[in-house]
Motif scaffolding. Structure first.
Motif, mmCIF file in Angstrom:
data_model
loop_
_atom_site.group_PDB
_atom_site.id
_atom_site.type_symbol
_atom_site.label_atom_id
_atom_site.label_comp_id
_atom_site.label_asym_id
_atom_site.label_seq_id
_atom_site.Cartn_x
_atom_site.Cartn_y
_atom_site.Cartn_z
ATOM 1 N N ASP A 167 -24.344 16.724 -0.223
ATOM 2 C CA ASP A 167 -25.187 15.491 -0.509
ATOM 3 C C ASP A 167 -25.856 16.931 -2.415
ATOM 4 O O ASP A 167 -26.215 15.386 -3.148
ATOM 5 C CB ASP A 167 -26.392 15.938 -0.261
ATOM 6 N N VAL A 168 -25.681 17.736 -2.387
ATOM 7 C CA VAL A 168 -26.110 18.007 -3.478
ATOM 8 C C VAL A 168 -24.525 17.980 -4.878
ATOM 9 O O VAL A 168 -24.767 17.557 -5.938
ATOM 10 C CB VAL A 168 -26.414 19.728 -3.783
ATOM 11 N N ASP A 169 -23.328 17.911 -3.852
ATOM 12 C CA ASP A 169 -22.642 18.038 -4.753
ATOM 13 C C ASP A 169 -22.520 16.173 -5.351
ATOM 14 O O ASP A 169 -22.638 15.928 -6.480
ATOM 15 C CB ASP A 169 -21.053 18.075 -4.227
ATOM 16 N N LEU A 170 -22.659 15.330 -4.568
ATOM 17 C CA LEU A 170 -22.787 13.946 -5.066
ATOM 18 C C LEU A 170 -23.586 13.974 -6.046
ATOM 19 O O LEU A 170 -23.702 13.009 -7.000
ATOM 20 C CB LEU A 170 -23.014 13.260 -3.621
ATOM 21 N N GLY A 171 -25.241 14.244 -6.188
ATOM 22 C CA GLY A 171 -25.915 14.404 -6.826
ATOM 23 C C GLY A 171 -25.274 14.702 -8.223
ATOM 24 O O GLY A 171 -25.825 13.861 -9.270
ATOM 25 N N ARG A 172 -24.865 15.744 -8.798
ATOM 26 C CA ARG A 172 -25.080 16.027 -9.400
ATOM 27 C C ARG A 172 -23.822 15.241 -10.444
ATOM 28 O O ARG A 172 -24.030 15.339 -10.783
ATOM 29 C CB ARG A 172 -23.145 17.667 -9.532
ATOM 30 N N ARG A 173 -22.891 14.519 -9.220
ATOM 31 C CA ARG A 173 -22.081 13.741 -10.246
ATOM 32 C C ARG A 173 -22.724 12.581 -10.815
ATOM 33 O O ARG A 173 -22.022 11.856 -11.429
ATOM 34 C CB ARG A 173 -20.773 13.556 -8.946
ATOM 35 N N ASP A 198 -36.444 10.492 -1.412
ATOM 36 C CA ASP A 198 -37.247 10.470 -0.677
ATOM 37 C C ASP A 198 -37.976 11.442 -0.276
ATOM 38 O O ASP A 198 -37.400 12.543 -1.039
ATOM 39 C CB ASP A 198 -36.970 9.282 0.702
ATOM 40 N N LYS A 199 -38.797 11.926 0.537
ATOM 41 C CA LYS A 199 -39.480 12.903 0.326
ATOM 42 C C LYS A 199 -38.970 13.079 1.784
ATOM 43 O O LYS A 199 -40.299 12.410 2.599
ATOM 44 C CB LYS A 199 -41.631 12.197 -0.240
ATOM 45 N N PRO A 234 -34.719 15.564 -9.135
ATOM 46 C CA PRO A 234 -34.781 14.545 -8.059
ATOM 47 C C PRO A 234 -33.011 15.966 -8.638
ATOM 48 O O PRO A 234 -32.233 15.719 -9.757
ATOM 49 C CB PRO A 234 -34.053 13.270 -8.200
ATOM 50 N N PHE A 235 -32.532 15.620 -7.538
ATOM 51 C CA PHE A 235 -31.288 16.737 -7.974
ATOM 52 C C PHE A 235 -30.156 15.697 -6.593
ATOM 53 O O PHE A 235 -28.591 16.076 -7.091
ATOM 54 C CB PHE A 235 -30.660 18.046 -7.348
ATOM 55 N N TYR A 250 -26.080 8.324 -14.969
ATOM 56 C CA TYR A 250 -26.978 7.885 -13.928
ATOM 57 C C TYR A 250 -28.552 8.522 -13.519
ATOM 58 O O TYR A 250 -28.268 9.699 -13.948
ATOM 59 C CB TYR A 250 -26.921 7.763 -12.686
ATOM 60 N N LYS A 251 -30.014 7.994 -13.563
ATOM 61 C CA LYS A 251 -31.037 8.674 -13.380
ATOM 62 C C LYS A 251 -31.722 8.491 -11.974
ATOM 63 O O LYS A 251 -30.888 7.701 -11.356
ATOM 64 C CB LYS A 251 -31.890 8.289 -14.246
ATOM 65 N N ILE A 252 -32.401 9.779 -11.810
ATOM 66 C CA ILE A 252 -32.768 9.536 -9.618
ATOM 67 C C ILE A 252 -34.444 9.316 -9.512
ATOM 68 O O ILE A 252 -34.842 9.765 -10.340
ATOM 69 C CB ILE A 252 -31.593 10.907 -9.477
ATOM 70 N N PHE A 253 -34.389 8.081 -8.706
ATOM 71 C CA PHE A 253 -35.820 7.466 -8.916
ATOM 72 C C PHE A 253 -36.043 8.832 -7.274
ATOM 73 O O PHE A 253 -35.964 8.571 -6.301
ATOM 74 C CB PHE A 253 -35.890 6.581 -8.176
ATOM 75 N N PHE A 254 -37.475 9.104 -7.404
ATOM 76 C CA PHE A 254 -38.075 10.306 -6.904
ATOM 77 C C PHE A 254 -39.637 9.005 -5.875
ATOM 78 O O PHE A 254 -40.230 8.871 -6.997
ATOM 79 C CB PHE A 254 -39.185 11.272 -7.409
#
Length: 222
Positions: A168-174, A114-115, A142-143, A180-184
């Motif tokens: 949360d950054v670690d989860l995003g890295r994995r 989210d923002k 998004p990271f 997987y792609k992350i939608f903003f």
């Protein structure tokens, strides 16, 4: 026809009595309702539980104090939704937040960010932090993510319970490593109360995260 999703909110709390009711109220008042709201109490010693027990329409799980990553994992594993939305206990969410988040999943993404804005910035430092967020989101890549499918969480293993701060950054890295792609979801607005309001608070926060980044660095280099 748009695919229908069931959405669970997972809210980890610890001694959150001064702000948790406003957070939960903003979740209950969403235009697109959550299918369930799970609050995981991380062994609070104040009257957080007393406040939560007076709120209808939520499920409260109490655990021994184990920090945020563990409570998030407890919550998503108990959740019934196709989508898990991890909620900051000191944030207030725009009434369209869920509706905007879902748009990413309707487009085929399995993770959404989210923002974030500063909640009612009044001091110079708070206003500068809010301005920093505005600049950061101009060309945002998004990271990390705050909402994701339960299948994705199972695939990546959830949060690393050995990390506190950069979890949360670690989860995003994995998530990204798994392709997987992350939608903003830039119209899904979260107003965060936990942002520094004074220079002293900013220094204290920087020290908190800086002192906890070493385990993450060691993990990423191993």
């Amino acid at each position: 026809m748009a695919k229908k999703f069931s959405i669970s909110a997972v809210v980890p709390v610890y001694n959150s009595s001064s702000y948790i009711k406003e957070t939960i109220d903003s979740l209950i008042k969403q235009k697109r309702k959550f299918d369930e709201i799970i609050v995981v109490d991380d062994g609070s010693t104040d009257n957080t539980l007393e406040i939560l027990n007076k709120i209808k329409g939520i499920k409260v799980i109490r655990c021994k104090h184990a920090e945020r990553s563990a409570t998030r994992n407890t919550g998503w594993k108990k959740a019934k939704g196709d989508i898990i939305a991890f909620i900051e206990s000191d944030s207030v969410f725009d009434k369209n937040w869920v509706m905007e988040i879902v748009k990413g999943f309707e487009r085929g993404y399995e993770a959404v960010i989210d923002k974030k804005h500063v909640y009612k910035p009044t001091t110079f430092i708070a206003k500068m932090n809010d301005h920093f967020y505005a600049l950061r989101y101009r060309n945002y890549r998004p990271f990390n993510a705050w909402a994701m499918t339960k299948n994705l969480l199972k695939d990546v293993g959830g949060f690393d319970e050995n990390l506190m701060g950069p979890e949360d950054v670690d989860l995003g890295r994995r998530i990204l490593e798994k392709r997987y792609k992350i939608f903003f979801a830039k119209s899904a607005i979260q107003y965060h109360k936990g942002e520094p309001k004074t220079l002293r608070e900013g220094i204290k926060r920087s020290f908190f995260y800086g002192s906890r980044i070493i385990p993450y660095w060691k993990k990423t280099k191993s």
